[in-house]
Design a protein around this motif. Structure first.
Motif, PDB file in Angstrom:
ATOM      1  N   GLY A   1       0.815  -1.201   0.000  1.00 13.85           N
ATOM      2  CA  GLY A   1       0.000   0.000   0.000  1.00 13.85           C
ATOM      3  C   GLY A   1       0.849   1.252   0.000  1.00 13.85           C
ATOM      4  O   GLY A   1       0.578   2.215  -0.736  1.00 13.85           O
ATOM      5  N   VAL A   2       1.904   1.260   0.814  1.00 16.09           N
ATOM      6  CA  VAL A   2       2.828   2.397   0.831  1.00 16.09           C
ATOM      7  C   VAL A   2       3.545   2.515  -0.513  1.00 16.09           C
ATOM      8  O   VAL A   2       3.719   3.617  -1.054  1.00 16.09           O
ATOM      9  N   LYS A   3       3.955   1.402  -1.076  1.00 14.34           N
ATOM     10  CA  LYS A   3       4.667   1.400  -2.356  1.00 14.34           C
ATOM     11  C   LYS A   3       3.820   2.013  -3.470  1.00 14.34           C
ATOM     12  O   LYS A   3       4.349   2.672  -4.381  1.00 14.34           O
ATOM     13  N   ASN A   4       2.509   1.821  -3.400  1.00 16.63           N
ATOM     14  CA  ASN A   4       1.627   2.289  -4.468  1.00 16.63           C
ATOM     15  C   ASN A   4       0.832   3.534  -4.097  1.00 16.63           C
ATOM     16  O   ASN A   4      -0.073   3.933  -4.831  1.00 16.63           O
ATOM     17  N   ASP A   5       1.189   4.136  -2.988  1.00 14.07           N
ATOM     18  CA  ASP A   5       0.619   5.422  -2.600  1.00 14.07           C
ATOM     19  C   ASP A   5       1.360   6.507  -3.379  1.00 14.07           C
ATOM     20  O   ASP A   5       2.596   6.503  -3.449  1.00 14.07           O
ATOM     21  N   LEU A   6       0.630   7.424  -3.968  1.00 14.91           N
ATOM     22  CA  LEU A   6       1.232   8.416  -4.861  1.00 14.91           C
ATOM     23  C   LEU A   6       1.617   9.711  -4.162  1.00 14.91           C
ATOM     24  O   LEU A   6       2.028  10.675  -4.816  1.00 14.91           O
ATOM     25  N   ARG A   7       1.532   9.722  -2.869  1.00 13.86           N
ATOM     26  CA  ARG A   7       1.951  10.912  -2.120  1.00 13.86           C
ATOM     27  C   ARG A   7       3.453  10.850  -1.818  1.00 13.86           C
ATOM     28  O   ARG A   7       3.887  10.882  -0.672  1.00 13.86           O
ATOM     29  N   ASN A   8       4.220  10.756  -2.894  1.00 10.96           N
ATOM     30  CA  ASN A   8       5.677  10.675  -2.750  1.00 10.96           C
ATOM     31  C   ASN A   8       6.402  11.478  -3.824  1.00 10.96           C
ATOM     32  O   ASN A   8       7.597  11.279  -4.051  1.00 10.96           O
ATOM     33  N   TYR A   9       5.679  12.369  -4.488  1.00  7.41           N
ATOM     34  CA  TYR A   9       6.297  13.248  -5.490  1.00  7.41           C
ATOM     35  C   TYR A   9       5.421  14.485  -5.617  1.00  7.41           C
ATOM     36  O   TYR A   9       4.316  14.542  -5.050  1.00  7.41           O
ATOM     37  N   VAL A  10       5.890  15.474  -6.353  1.00  4.38           N
ATOM     38  CA  VAL A  10       5.104  16.678  -6.595  1.00  4.38           C
ATOM     39  C   VAL A  10       5.010  16.890  -8.104  1.00  4.38           C
ATOM     40  O   VAL A  10       6.047  16.994  -8.778  1.00  4.38           O
ATOM     41  N   PRO A  11       3.816  16.917  -8.671  1.00  7.29           N
ATOM     42  CA  PRO A  11       3.687  17.128 -10.115  1.00  7.29           C
ATOM     43  C   PRO A  11       4.301  18.458 -10.541  1.00  7.29           C
ATOM     44  O   PRO A  11       4.269  19.444  -9.797  1.00  7.29           O
ATOM     45  N   ASN A  12       4.832  18.486 -11.757  1.00  7.26           N
ATOM     46  CA  ASN A  12       5.393  19.719 -12.298  1.00  7.26           C
ATOM     47  C   ASN A  12       4.519  20.294 -13.395  1.00  7.26           C
ATOM     48  O   ASN A  12       4.978  21.081 -14.230  1.00  7.26           O
ATOM     49  N   VAL A  13       3.242  19.904 -13.394  1.00  8.97           N
ATOM     50  CA  VAL A  13       2.277  20.387 -14.378  1.00  8.97           C
ATOM     51  C   VAL A  13       1.010  20.818 -13.645  1.00  8.97           C
ATOM     52  O   VAL A  13       0.795  20.437 -12.493  1.00  8.97           O
ATOM     53  N   PRO A  14       0.155  21.611 -14.276  1.00 11.82           N
ATOM     54  CA  PRO A  14      -1.143  21.930 -13.661  1.00 11.82           C
ATOM     55  C   PRO A  14      -1.948  20.659 -13.413  1.00 11.82           C
ATOM     56  O   PRO A  14      -1.976  19.754 -14.253  1.00 11.82           O
ATOM     57  N   VAL A  15      -2.599  20.606 -12.255  1.00 16.52           N
ATOM     58  CA  VAL A  15      -3.316  19.411 -11.830  1.00 16.52           C
ATOM     59  C   VAL A  15      -4.744  19.768 -11.441  1.00 16.52           C
ATOM     60  O   VAL A  15      -4.970  20.748 -10.724  1.00 16.52           O
TER      61      VAL A  15
END
Length: 508
Positions: A389-403
């Motif tokens: 679950g931690v491995k596939n949690d996406l709260r580990n980067y910051v997008p560099n595009v509008p979201v």
């Protein structure tokens, strides 16, 4: 995460011949060749048979608009009146599975054309990720039976976007024996490979790529879309340049959602999603169980790894006894439901063994995650499921595009807290507030100038109509709304908002 057939009446007037799925599997794919290889170029054009006369090779915008309105009056007020003709192609390509094993997958390319300025010349590309389905034959190139594909065609292709949509490895005629469900790395690789393959086809199918790429997905697809943007920002930064990302009702915060479920707040459809998750992550990483019987009650354990995707519908899975409809945990499993609303998920004939739930909860107590919203994955779980679950949690980067992150605040299937937690994390880690749009369509317009007033008002109208219909039928209106909230009520309005968001970004 659940893919429900959208309430479009399946456009019965439009009879597209199905590609893949129950049809011929076509040529065998040599999986030793490079990822993203297009098997046949040009890919197969999906014909549109008529009651009389030759089959159409393009879906005319006027004809398409009439079909949409005939199936669901007023729907083009949400999608917009179609501007472009659409040609749909069915492609096969090489990719990898959850353990990086060579495999193959299929998908759709929808190409707009016509005299309208929105349809002519170089067009932006939308890479679209679909929602959860239990149907092995799911095919985004099949507009006859696939309501999500029809909605995507209406929302994007008919408005001038070239659409590339993978069916995902493990679906349609893919040779992979399982689907790497919510495996962020694999699903991103699959999407990357689908776009690589589609780009090879573009010169041969009249698709003029403007060089502008946007990514969107709903439900499972919201997670896939964000994982894909992350991969293109990092692993594939030299190959792809993304203009914007729209995640809709996605389970981005997997560690947070998993812990919430086991703590006593299960989500609707969880008895189906959970086997898909455990099979995917066990096949991909191992370490979740020695045998399925470690997690599942004996009556369900046998054959559960090959159950989904398959030939059984959601309701078939329940009526045949392959899975319980709602009872994820035993009725005496503790802690009990966090609120009375979750009591339906505790009962006889439960899916998950209490011993396994107890082990999960013990690990959650000993190795808590989500302690700091700005650093939620600073944890070291020992439980195999929590590790994945931690491995596939996406709260580990910051997008560099509008979201844009869109959803419904009362979603019983993918809790809106996933959207809120992910948005909060991005902001805490430095994503400029101006680059992030968070939309709850189940709210009132903030003012007359609210740019999403139409989506919010439209959602409220459809929700009210659902309530009124239930009352007229002497049914529970709350249950009626909950049953269609995630799969039918939210998707059209989030997709309409996402398209407007993309058009605004691309116009700059």
């Amino acid at each position: 995460m659940r893919h429900y057939q959208l309430t479009l009446g399946l456009l019965s007037a439009m009879v597209l011949s199905a590609c893949g799925g129950s049809g011929s599997p076509g040529p065998t794919i040599d999986t030793s060749v490079a990822r993203g290889t297009l098997v046949a170029n040009p890919p197969n054009l999906v014909p549109i048979p008529q009651a009389s006369g030759p089959a159409l090779t393009k879906l005319d915008p006027v004809v398409f608009g009439a079909m949409l309105e005939a199936a669901k009056p007023g729907f083009t007020q949400v999608t917009g009146v179609p501007k472009c003709a659409i040609s749909t192609y069915y492609m096969k390509y090489t990719t990898v599975g959850g353990a990086n094993e060579p495999t193959d997958a299929t998908g759709a390319i929808m190409v707009p054309s016509g005299s309208d300025p929105a349809c002519a010349g170089p067009r932006p590309v939308l890479l679209y990720a679909h929602g959860t389905t239990v149907d092995k034959t799911f095919n985004m190139a099949n507009l006859r039976d696939n309501a999500e594909a029809t909605m995507v065609a209406a929302m994007y292709a008919a408005q001038g976007f070239i659409v590339v949509a993978s069916n995902y490895a493990g679906y349609d005629v893919s040779s992979l024996s399982y689907h790497p469900y919510l495996n962020a790395e694999q699903q991103a690789n699959d999407m990357v490979d689908s776009l690589r393959a589609a780009r090879k086809a573009f010169p041969n199918i009249g698709a003029q790529d403007s060089g502008k790429l946007v990514i969107a997905g709903y439900s499972q697809g919201g997670h896939v879309a964000m994982a894909t943007q992350r991969a293109m920002q990092t692993t594939y930064s030299s190959e792809f340049k993304v203009s914007a990302l729209a995640g809709m009702s996605g389970p981005y915060a997997m560690a947070l959602l998993g812990d919430a479920v086991f703590a006593g707040s299960p989500n609707a459809g969880g008895t189906v999603f959970f086997p898909m998750i455990t099979t995917s992550w066990q096949k991909s990483y191992g370490g979740l169980y020695s045998t399925p019987g470690d997690i599942y009650e004996d009556k369900y354990a046998a054959g559960i790894e090959s159950l989904i995707p398959g030939a059984l519908s959601f309701s078939d899975l329940f009526t045949t006894g392959k899975l319980p409809a709602t009872a994820l945990f035993a009725k005496n499993s503790m802690p009990g439901p966090s609120t009375p609303a979750f009591s339906v998920f505790f009962g006889d004939g439960n899916l998950i063994k209490t011993s396994y739930r107890n082990a999960y909860l013990a690990d959650a107590q000993q190795n808590p995650c989500n302690v700091n919203p700005a650093d939620p994955l600073n944890c070291t779980p020992a439980n195999g499921l929590r590790k994945a679950g931690v491995k596939n949690d996406l709260r580990n980067y910051v997008p560099n595009v509008p979201v844009m992150l869109c959803g419904g605040g009362s979603d019983p299937t993918v809790f809106f807290v996933s959207t809120q937690a992910t948005a909060g994390f991005f902001l805490a880690k430095g994503l400029p507030a101006a680059a992030l749009t968070t939309l709850d369509v189940d709210t009132s317009p903030t003012s007359a100038a609210d740019p999403f007033a139409a989506a919010k008002i439209g959602f409220a109208q459809v929700k009210t109509a659902t309530i009124n219909a239930a009352i007229a039928a002497k049914q529970d209106p709350a249950a009626a709304v909950a049953s269609v909230y995630h799969g039918a009520l939210v998707p059209p309005f989030c997709n309409a908002a996402a398209r407007g968001f993309f058009q605004q970004v691309l116009a700059k």
